[in-house]
Design a protein around this motif. Sequence first.
Motif, mmCIF file in Angstrom:
data_model
loop_
_atom_site.group_PDB
_atom_site.id
_atom_site.type_symbol
_atom_site.label_atom_id
_atom_site.label_comp_id
_atom_site.label_asym_id
_atom_site.label_seq_id
_atom_site.Cartn_x
_atom_site.Cartn_y
_atom_site.Cartn_z
ATOM 1 N N GLU A 117 -21.243 -13.809 21.438
ATOM 2 C CA GLU A 117 -20.558 -14.357 20.601
ATOM 3 C C GLU A 117 -21.020 -15.346 19.874
ATOM 4 N N ILE A 118 -22.183 -15.440 18.341
ATOM 5 C CA ILE A 118 -22.679 -16.243 18.402
ATOM 6 C C ILE A 118 -22.162 -16.280 17.001
ATOM 7 N N PRO A 119 -23.150 -17.776 16.610
ATOM 8 C CA PRO A 119 -22.603 -18.344 14.851
ATOM 9 C C PRO A 119 -23.280 -16.381 13.965
ATOM 10 N N GLY A 120 -23.091 -16.577 13.130
ATOM 11 C CA GLY A 120 -22.986 -15.565 12.143
ATOM 12 C C GLY A 120 -23.821 -16.387 10.437
ATOM 13 N N ILE A 141 -34.449 -7.254 18.969
ATOM 14 C CA ILE A 141 -35.398 -6.873 18.351
ATOM 15 C C ILE A 141 -33.843 -6.182 17.284
ATOM 16 N N ALA A 142 -33.641 -5.476 17.391
ATOM 17 C CA ALA A 142 -32.754 -4.238 17.074
ATOM 18 C C ALA A 142 -31.872 -4.673 16.163
ATOM 19 N N GLN A 143 -31.356 -5.983 16.998
ATOM 20 C CA GLN A 143 -29.517 -6.388 16.323
ATOM 21 C C GLN A 143 -30.710 -7.905 15.981
ATOM 22 N N LEU A 144 -30.931 -7.835 15.446
ATOM 23 C CA LEU A 144 -31.544 -9.041 13.919
ATOM 24 C C LEU A 144 -31.256 -8.966 13.268
ATOM 25 N N GLY A 145 -30.366 -8.143 12.037
ATOM 26 C CA GLY A 145 -29.863 -7.974 11.468
ATOM 27 C C GLY A 145 -28.541 -8.957 11.381
ATOM 28 N N VAL A 146 -27.909 -9.004 12.798
ATOM 29 C CA VAL A 146 -26.428 -9.919 12.239
ATOM 30 C C VAL A 146 -27.316 -11.005 12.082
ATOM 31 N N LEU A 147 -27.847 -12.077 11.545
ATOM 32 C CA LEU A 147 -28.432 -13.306 11.861
ATOM 33 C C LEU A 147 -28.824 -12.891 10.160
ATOM 34 N N ASP A 148 -28.920 -11.966 9.509
ATOM 35 C CA ASP A 148 -28.932 -12.351 7.791
ATOM 36 C C ASP A 148 -28.106 -12.508 7.026
ATOM 37 N N MET A 153 -17.974 -14.948 13.332
ATOM 38 C CA MET A 153 -19.434 -15.060 14.219
ATOM 39 C C MET A 153 -19.391 -13.394 14.511
ATOM 40 N N VAL A 154 -20.655 -13.086 15.245
ATOM 41 C CA VAL A 154 -21.083 -12.037 15.442
ATOM 42 C C VAL A 154 -21.069 -11.596 16.391
ATOM 43 N N ARG A 155 -21.264 -10.750 16.965
ATOM 44 C CA ARG A 155 -22.012 -10.435 18.937
ATOM 45 C C ARG A 155 -23.196 -9.672 18.618
ATOM 46 N N VAL A 156 -23.683 -9.873 19.991
ATOM 47 C CA VAL A 156 -24.411 -9.257 19.898
ATOM 48 C C VAL A 156 -24.653 -9.041 21.616
ATOM 49 N N GLU A 157 -25.698 -7.542 22.219
ATOM 50 C CA GLU A 157 -25.450 -6.702 23.431
ATOM 51 C C GLU A 157 -26.832 -7.209 24.223
ATOM 52 N N HIS A 158 -26.409 -7.699 25.370
ATOM 53 C CA HIS A 158 -27.858 -7.837 26.193
ATOM 54 C C HIS A 158 -27.376 -7.940 28.231
ATOM 55 N N ASN A 159 -28.200 -6.969 28.784
ATOM 56 C CA ASN A 159 -28.066 -6.653 29.973
ATOM 57 C C ASN A 159 -26.956 -6.969 30.600
#
Length: 255
Positions: A12-15, A72-79, A1-7
Amino acid sequence: MVRVEHNGKSYEIPGVLDELTPDQYKGYLFLAVMLRRGIIDEMGFKAKLLAELMGLGVDITDFKPDVAEGLIAQLGVLDGFLDENGPITATGRNLLPEFAGWKSRVGDMLNGLAFGEFVEGLTLLGRLDDDEETQQAVLNELARLLYSPPEDKADTEVPALVAVHSVTFFTSVFNMIRKEPIGISGEMINFSIIFKPVPGMPSKADDHTGWHGIAMEVASSGVFGTLKDVNSTPLWDVLLYLYRAKFDLLHEKRK
């Protein structure tokens, strides 16, 4: 799993593909098809996937510029969902156990599939090079091999998502059998030796029977019974027999 920050929150979302839930996989497969057909580009694929995995309800590009830029700056977590060939769809997990009333007859790694059904599936895959109309018919047949239609609706049309998943899943497992070790009861088994020639043993002329011929050879051993019995035997039981027989033959040749 990976983490994304928002608001100010951490999500924690699938990677990778295997971490998707069945519901997430449904959306992912649609996006994968759109990317492969050129309907969206790689960034659009990631943006829509990120919004779906975070449960945002809208494409992240619909947010205010400063908010959108942060995501958009965090889209790399979906590589982990992409490789040099595009969206990754190969997995031994059956990520679509049910859809629109269609219920899978098999589990992960095609568990529950009979050897004869596996051979039938391989025969269908061999017909995918035909014209477009034939291809669709083949996809539908393969889907019906892996799925049961809704009750009392045996003649209902196969949903496109079920057809796409069926060929993707079946092909993925077959490629794994041919190319990489697979865990069986805690042991890693290299089934790829089944497909390798035996050193020093001349190759037989192709009798064009393929896997049907293999089924007949297994039947001749009497281990599982008649050809009908072999075809109704669980897939992995027959593959383990083939592996052991090939292993013994290769070992014998090395003596």
